[in-house]
Design an enzyme around this catalytic site. Structure first.
Site, mmCIF file in Angstrom:
data_model
loop_
_atom_site.group_PDB
_atom_site.id
_atom_site.type_symbol
_atom_site.label_atom_id
_atom_site.label_comp_id
_atom_site.label_asym_id
_atom_site.label_seq_id
_atom_site.Cartn_x
_atom_site.Cartn_y
_atom_site.Cartn_z
ATOM 1 N N GLY A 124 33.359 35.047 42.344
ATOM 2 C CA GLY A 124 33.574 34.600 43.712
ATOM 3 C C GLY A 124 33.999 33.152 43.835
ATOM 4 O O GLY A 124 34.712 32.601 42.993
ATOM 5 N N GLY B 21 31.809 40.805 43.871
ATOM 6 C CA GLY B 21 30.745 41.729 44.240
ATOM 7 C C GLY B 21 30.091 42.376 43.043
ATOM 8 O O GLY B 21 28.878 42.602 43.024
#
Length: 485
Positions: free
Chosen positions: A442, A465
């Site tokens: 991320g 994720g």
């Protein structure tokens, strides 16, 4: 294929000061570098890597009583899934079709919607693809591209995969043929005509609306193209899609590629069997997106450092005035419970003691440094403060395994990037002294790369994720579908 491993001297300079000794390399450094070497020089198995690291460490530090505690451990569960080398040992891949799920979601130039501006993800698939090609397999590459939602879009970030073809040809050193669908009679004919060492690229799997619904028809259609499946798209392994989970049921065997295998070993190894003390640095804007991660880390960590916009929800739980700072009012009670749980478990959950305030959400805003309990009025917190960074530096300096997930402030604005950049620098310093340092996907990856420190940490995860769910302790569908060993 070499008959024996190369000398360690060719991989690692034992007199490098990063090894922690002028005579012998640190076992941790040996372990990381040997893992990197054997995972990228694919003719050696992970078993050989483990044997080499252990044997060399016993030789160089035989008298030490702490050798085992200095290693980066991989639990039995991490080794429970078949990897690509294991597949090649069990099956003669010569002339066999192998469907390889990869992640080809590369950014395209906004000027022409065709030019690839960053080929990082393309380069990531090379070790596994070349390994299969060297074994004589016919490689069928399969990927989604953006979110076309079942529509056929000709160009752009949700369009056809045509832009990646020239890059793949260069990176793989062989011709790459592309078809305009990922299933159906025409695709099956193209797959059946493949001969030794050829590469076929399928069209964007999300042109089929059933892909994200794990549609059985699409999974079966993909299954008709090959007998063996290799999953190497970690970024989508947390999704039960037709091309990540469903297709494995239609294959004789399904295995993890090098990229996925490495992610599992680093991320799961870090939290399941760490070299302690284990420190997690958790940032980001919202508590709600990180609750499961923090709950899981409280069960496993020695120290958790909290940063980013989520800190103000914790401050409100402590009764502090937070001014105009970001807050999730519906998460305040839960934030309080998380702090209490950490205290009960004997885990140090450390919040920033000072913050950088701004009078508006703008890089050119007026700024001030304030203690966490002295925020008021229309001021909003956009970064962690200097006193906090000193505390974080001390905690990171004492830790031997460090996981970093989420920025410490609004790092996209240069005036509020110092906290995130400094933490990235502290991670790099920790790596130099032999700690295992992992950046967990991320925005934290973007922040570390922005600071130019991407090559200064032990591992950067390719999944957003997927990284979070693995750190939460969840089983990823794209991994669960693979053969056990």
């Amino acid at each position: 294929m070499p008959s024996r491993p190369p000398s360690i001297a060719k991989i690692l300079n034992p007199f490098d000061p990063r090894c922690g000794s002028t005579h012998h390399p640190s076992p941790i450094i040996i372990h990381i570098i040997l893992y990197h070497y054997y995972s990228t020089h694919h003719y050696y198995s992970i078993a050989m890597f483990s044997f080499a690291a252990s044997a060399l460490s016993r030789t160089t530090l035989r008298s030490s009583s702490v050798i085992s505690s200095r290693f980066f451990h991989v639990t039995g569960a991490d080794l429970a899934k078949l990897n690509v080398e294991g597949l090649a040992k069990m099956v003669n891949l010569e002339g066999q079709n192998v469907l390889m799920r990869v992640d080809l979601n590369v950014p395209l130039s906004k000027e022409d919607d065709v030019t690839v501006t960053d080929d990082t993800r393309l380069r990531a698939i090379v070790p596994t693809a070349k390994f299969l090609l060297d074994k004589g397999a016919n490689v069928i590459l399969c990927s989604h591209f953006g979110r076309p939602k079942g529509e056929i879009i000709e160009t752009g970030k949700n369009g056809r995969l045509n832009p990646v073809v020239p890059h793949l040809r260069t990176l793989l050193g062989t011709d790459v043929t592309k078809v305009d669908d990922c299933m159906g009679p025409d695709v099956e004919v193209a797959a059946s005509k493949l001969t030794r060492g050829q590469v076929l690229l399928l069209e964007n799997t999300r042109f089929h609306a059933g892909e994200t619904k794990n549609d059985e028809v699409l999974a079966a259609g993909l299954g008709k193209l090959a007998d063996y499946f290799v999953m190497d798209a970690f970024g989508t392994a947390h999704r039960a899609h037709s091309s990540t989970e469903g297709v494995a049921k239609h294959m004789k065997m399904a295995a993890a590629g090098y990229l996925l295998d490495k992610e599992l070993k680093f991320l799961k190894g870090a939290v399941d069997s760490p070299n302690r003390p284990l420190c997690a640095i958790v940032g980001g804007a919202k508590v709600s997106t990180k609750i499961p991660v923090i709950e899981s880390l409280i069960e496993k960590c020695d120290t958790i450092l909290i940063g980013g916009g989520m800190i103000f929800t914790f401050y409100k739980a402590l009764g502090y005035d937070i001014g105009a700072s970001l807050v999730e009012n519906d998460m305040v009670e839960l934030a309080g419970k998380l702090m209490k749980k950490a205290e009960e478990k004997g885990v140090k959950l450390i919040l920033p003691t000072d913050v950088i305030l701004a009078d508006k959400f703008d890089n050119d805003a007026n700024t001030a440094v304030a203690r966490a309990d002295e925020i008021s009025g229309e001021w909003m917190g956009l970064d962690i403060g200097p006193e906090t960074l000193e505390t974080f530096a001390e905690e990171i300096g004492k830790s031997n395994t460090i996981v970093f997930n989420g920025p410490m402030g609004v790092f996209e604005m240069s005036n509020f990037a110092n906290g995130t950049v400094t933490v990235a620098e502290l991670m790099a310093k920790a790596t130099e002294r032999g700690a295992i340092t992992i950046v967990g996907g991320g925005d934290s990856v973007a922040a570390v790369n922005q600071a130019g420190l991407g090559d200064k940490v032990s591992h950067i995860s390719t999944g957003g994720g997927a990284s979070l769910e693995l750190l939460e302790g969840k089983e990823l569908p794209g991994v669960a579908a693979l053969n056990d060993v």
